[in-house]
Every structure is written in structure tokens, then in C-alpha cells.
Design a protein around this motif. Structure first.
Motif, PDB file in Angstrom:
ATOM      1  N   UNK A 227       0.835  -1.208   0.000  1.00  0.00           N
ATOM      2  CA  UNK A 227       0.000   0.000   0.000  1.00  0.00           C
ATOM      3  C   UNK A 227       0.868   1.256   0.000  1.00  0.00           C
ATOM      4  N   UNK A 228       1.921   1.264   0.836  1.00  0.00           N
ATOM      5  CA  UNK A 228       2.783   2.443   0.919  1.00  0.00           C
ATOM      6  C   UNK A 228       3.445   2.755  -0.414  1.00  0.00           C
ATOM      7  N   UNK A 229       3.802   1.717  -1.163  1.00  0.00           N
ATOM      8  CA  UNK A 229       4.407   1.944  -2.478  1.00  0.00           C
ATOM      9  C   UNK A 229       3.360   2.221  -3.564  1.00  0.00           C
ATOM     10  N   UNK A 230       2.093   2.136  -3.195  1.00  0.00           N
ATOM     11  CA  UNK A 230       1.024   2.408  -4.154  1.00  0.00           C
ATOM     12  C   UNK A 230       0.956   1.373  -5.266  1.00  0.00           C
ATOM     13  N   UNK A 231       1.285   0.138  -4.952  1.00  0.00           N
ATOM     14  CA  UNK A 231       1.306  -0.913  -5.974  1.00  0.00           C
ATOM     15  C   UNK A 231      -0.110  -1.445  -6.191  1.00  0.00           C
ATOM     16  N   UNK A 232      -0.630  -1.259  -7.397  1.00  0.00           N
ATOM     17  CA  UNK A 232      -1.962  -1.778  -7.731  1.00  0.00           C
ATOM     18  C   UNK A 232      -1.950  -2.647  -8.985  1.00  0.00           C
ATOM     19  N   UNK A 233      -0.757  -2.874  -9.522  1.00  0.00           N
ATOM     20  CA  UNK A 233      -0.621  -3.777 -10.665  1.00  0.00           C
ATOM     21  C   UNK A 233       0.753  -4.444 -10.571  1.00  0.00           C
ATOM     22  N   UNK A 234       0.822  -5.653 -11.070  1.00  0.00           N
ATOM     23  CA  UNK A 234       2.066  -6.417 -11.003  1.00  0.00           C
ATOM     24  C   UNK A 234       2.362  -7.024 -12.361  1.00  0.00           C
ATOM     25  N   UNK A 235       3.620  -7.373 -12.630  1.00  0.00           N
ATOM     26  CA  UNK A 235       4.759  -7.332 -11.715  1.00  0.00           C
ATOM     27  C   UNK A 235       5.235  -5.899 -11.451  1.00  0.00           C
ATOM     28  N   UNK A 236       5.883  -5.747 -10.316  1.00  0.00           N
ATOM     29  CA  UNK A 236       6.472  -4.460  -9.938  1.00  0.00           C
ATOM     30  C   UNK A 236       7.835  -4.766  -9.330  1.00  0.00           C
ATOM     31  N   UNK A 237       8.810  -3.984  -9.720  1.00  0.00           N
ATOM     32  CA  UNK A 237      10.180  -4.237  -9.268  1.00  0.00           C
ATOM     33  C   UNK A 237      10.731  -2.990  -8.583  1.00  0.00           C
ATOM     34  N   UNK A 238      11.450  -3.204  -7.497  1.00  0.00           N
ATOM     35  CA  UNK A 238      11.979  -2.114  -6.675  1.00  0.00           C
ATOM     36  C   UNK A 238      13.441  -2.422  -6.362  1.00  0.00           C
ATOM     37  N   UNK A 239      14.296  -1.417  -6.465  1.00  0.00           N
ATOM     38  CA  UNK A 239      15.709  -1.594  -6.154  1.00  0.00           C
ATOM     39  C   UNK A 239      16.085  -0.668  -5.000  1.00  0.00           C
ATOM     40  N   UNK A 240      16.660  -1.260  -3.937  1.00  0.00           N
ATOM     41  CA  UNK A 240      16.998  -0.538  -2.703  1.00  0.00           C
ATOM     42  C   UNK A 240      18.491  -0.685  -2.416  1.00  0.00           C
ATOM     43  N   UNK A 241      19.112   0.380  -1.883  1.00  0.00           N
ATOM     44  CA  UNK A 241      20.551   0.334  -1.628  1.00  0.00           C
ATOM     45  C   UNK A 241      20.850  -0.290  -0.262  1.00  0.00           C
ATOM     46  N   UNK A 242      22.130  -0.508   0.073  1.00  0.00           N
ATOM     47  CA  UNK A 242      22.483  -1.182   1.332  1.00  0.00           C
ATOM     48  C   UNK A 242      22.039  -0.456   2.598  1.00  0.00           C
ATOM     49  N   UNK A 243      21.730   0.835   2.490  1.00  0.00           N
ATOM     50  CA  UNK A 243      21.280   1.596   3.655  1.00  0.00           C
ATOM     51  C   UNK A 243      19.760   1.659   3.750  1.00  0.00           C
ATOM     52  N   UNK A 244      19.075   0.973   2.853  1.00  0.00           N
ATOM     53  CA  UNK A 244      17.615   0.978   2.888  1.00  0.00           C
ATOM     54  C   UNK A 244      17.002   2.152   2.161  1.00  0.00           C
ATOM     55  N   UNK A 245      17.799   2.832   1.321  1.00  0.00           N
ATOM     56  CA  UNK A 245      17.298   3.960   0.535  1.00  0.00           C
ATOM     57  C   UNK A 245      16.910   3.498  -0.872  1.00  0.00           C
TER      58      UNK A 245
END
Length: 336
Positions: free
Chosen positions: A295-313
Motif C-alpha cells: 500500500x505504501x508503495x502504491x502498488x496496484x498492478x504487477x509485476x512491480x520491481x523495486x531496487x533498494x541500496x544497502x542503507x535501505x534507501x
């Protein structure tokens, strides 16, 4: 005598009339080294064509008019084939996806298709390109894209009518999608811009046992795939994701797949992870699409891909799919 001469002349004209060709002649040159054969086909037709040692090939095919794939395993591109076509293909690079130049009967339609493929593989064919822009720049970009596509159509004077009609519908769908989703996606891209702290997931069920949270992966890059067992486009990405995970296995990145299947499909999830031998970290969201992270990412369709760095950013809140070569390029660029 004059009547006989006239009849003879008529017979001569009829006999010289060009016979209708009910097959496709296909030949070309391939740059892919050591390739022994290629496949031409669609859902109802398939034929293998032998490649000579010098990279050339030649064959005839009796087809149903329409779009066909010419492929070497996962490397592929599209052709429009119609009985009567006589095409000479010259591949631009070692990969089919790098494009093809065409000569002969049917070349104009296929050149148009190759140009359209290039457009949709470019930044202008990526909705995110438009969503990232402020309103005025967004509107200008849409006009630029529509003008580019119209120029391609205008140059293809003898474009096959079937392709012209299909192409018009596809472009209309593309721009309708961008217009309908601009406001929401633009807000999300601003909210989840590169460098901002990522929303987190906590205690998601891990297929291998126990639970996993995003905080458990701190210190590593995290590539997240949000998917479900019923999602065909999601499943189409699985082979590419497995290849990517294999190539970067042991490096400073975790590949995390989060299923948003409903609770009554939990058994389906377990079965698919096992039978498909899915790699990486396989997690089950705590409340499908209503999970806080989703919900926080506003995902309402898939597939969805997210890339996060080592610090969680966030590096990219709507990252490229595994099937897109640009993703691998980015991971290498990050030094992973």
C-alpha cells in the motif's frame, strides 16, 4: 484470320500473367557466431531453419498472414509474414534484439515494425520517462513522442493495412495508459525518488522457514519482485530473474520475491516455488495487496520491481524488469 490472331494474343497475355505466390521466401545473414538454426513461428506455426557456416540461411514457408517470432532461444524479434513476401534479412548485431534491416517484398512493413520496436525499447517507450516529468515537460514529451510515431507511419507509404490498423490501436492504448496514470505515478515517483528512505516490510513468511524483514537485509542491495502465482506477465519474468540471480549469486545483492497471493492461494505459492525451483528469497506478503509495504508503495498492478541500496534507501521505486538488459547494466554500474 484476324479473329484467330486476337485469340492467340489473348491466350499469350493470360499465360504470361504473374502466378500468385502462396509462400514466403526468406533468406538472410546472421552475425551470431556458431549458430546452427533459428526458429520461425507463432502460436499455430513453427519451423526451424538451418544456418550455414557462413551465417547465411534460405528457406520457404507457407504461413498464415500475421506476426511471427524469429528466435534463437530467448533472443528474438518479430516479423510480419504474408504469403508472397520475398524477404532478405540482415541482422545488425550478434543479438536479434539489436534489430534487423530488410530488403525485398515486404521490407517496408517489416522495417516499420523494427522501427516501432526500437521506439518502445527506448526511453520514449517507457511510461516512467513521462511520469518523472513535471506537467509542462510531460505534455511536451507526449507531443514529441506522438510526432515521432506519426513520422514513422508517414514514411511507410505501403504499410500493410493490417499492421497499420493494429499499430494505431497499440499507440492509442499506450498514450491512454500514460494519460490515465500520470498524476498518480508522478506523485509516487516524487515521493519515492532516488535517495529517499524505502518503506519496509516486516516478518514476511519465508518459504525456507521463519520470517524475513527488510531490515534483515541491511548492508546489501535488494532487488524486489512483487508478483503472484496467477499473474502471467509475472511468470514470464521468472526465467530472466533466475538467470540474473545466478549471475549475481554471492555478490552484495539479494533478490527478493514477494507474493501478493491471497491466503487461499498459499498452497499454490508453495507449489510453484518448489516446482519452478524459484531462487532468491521467496516471501509471502502478510495481507496480499492490502499489506502495508504494498500500500505504501502504491502498488496496484504487477509485476512491480523495486531496487533498494544497502542503507535501505530507494534507488528505483519502479525498476526495470529482469528481461530488460538495462537492469543488468545498472547493477554492474553500481559495482555489485
Amino acid at each position: 484470320m484476324r479473329k484467330i490472331s486476337w485469340i492467340f494474343a489473348l491466350l499469350l497475355i493470360v499465360s504470361c500473367k504473374k502466378e500468385k505466390v502462396d509462400y514466403v521466401t526468406l533468406k538472410g545473414t546472421i552475425k551470431t557466431p556458431n549458430l546452427e538454426k533459428i526458429t520461425i513461428g507463432n502460436r499455430t506455426y513453427s519451423k526451424e531453419i538451418i544456418i550455414q557456416k557462413d551465417g547465411t540461411f534460405s528457406d520457404t514457408l507457407k504461413v498464415t498472414d500475421g506476426i511471427h517470432l524469429i528466435s534463437n532461444g530467448k533472443d528474438r524479434t518479430t516479423l510480419y509474414l504474408k504469403n508472397g513476401y520475398n524477404l532478405n534479412l540482415k541482422f545488425k548485431g550478434e543479438k536479434f534484439s539489436e534489430g534487423v534491416s530488410f530488403e525485398g517484398v515486404g521490407s517496408e512493413t517489416n522495417t516499420f515494425l523494427d522501427n516501432k520496436r526500437s521506439f518502445y525499447l527506448s526511453e520514449m517507450g517507457n511510461p516512467k520517462t513521462y511520469f518523472e516529468l513535471e506537467k509542462e515537460a510531460y505534455e511536451a514529451k507526449v507531443i514529441e513522442a506522438k510526432t515521432t510515431l506519426q513520422d514513422l507511419r508517414d514514411k511507410a507509404i505501403n504499410l500493410d493495412s493490417v499492421i497499420r490498423s493494429m499499430d494505431s490501436r497499440n499507440d492509442k492504448s499506450f498514450f491512454n495508459y500514460i494519460a490515465a496514470n500520470y498524476e498518480t505515478n508522478h506523485k509516487n515517483l516524487v515521493r519515492f525518488a532516488k535517495g529517499k528512505k524505502s518503506p519496509v516490510f516486516k516478518n514476511y513468511e519465508n518459504f525456507k522457514g521463519g520470517t524475513t524483514s527488510l531490515s534483515d537485509l541491511k548492508g546489501k542491495y535488494v532487488y524486489i519482485d512483487v508478483w503472484a502465482t496467477w499473474c502471467a506477465p509475472c511468470k514470464a519474468e521468472i526465467p530472466y530473474l533466475k538467470d540474473l540471480e545466478k549471475e549475481f549469486h554471492g555478490k552484495n545483492i539479494e533478490f527478493v520475491s514477494i507474493s501478493v497471493d491471497k491466503s487461499n492461494a498459499h498452497e499454490n505459492w508453495e507449489k510453484m516455488v518448489k516446482t519452478k525451483n524459484l531462487k532468491g528469497i521467496q516471501l509471502y506478503a502478510d495481507n496480499n495487496f492490502d499489506s502495508d509495504f504494498i500500500v505504501e508503495y502504491g502498488i496496484n498492478s504487477i509485476p512491480r520491481f523495486i531496487l533498494i541500496d544497502p542503507e535501505g534507501n530507494i534507488i528505483d521505486s519502479n525498476a526495470d524488469r529482469p528481461s530488460n538488459p538495462k537492469l543488468k547494466e545498472l547493477l554492474i554500474e553500481l559495482g555489485i
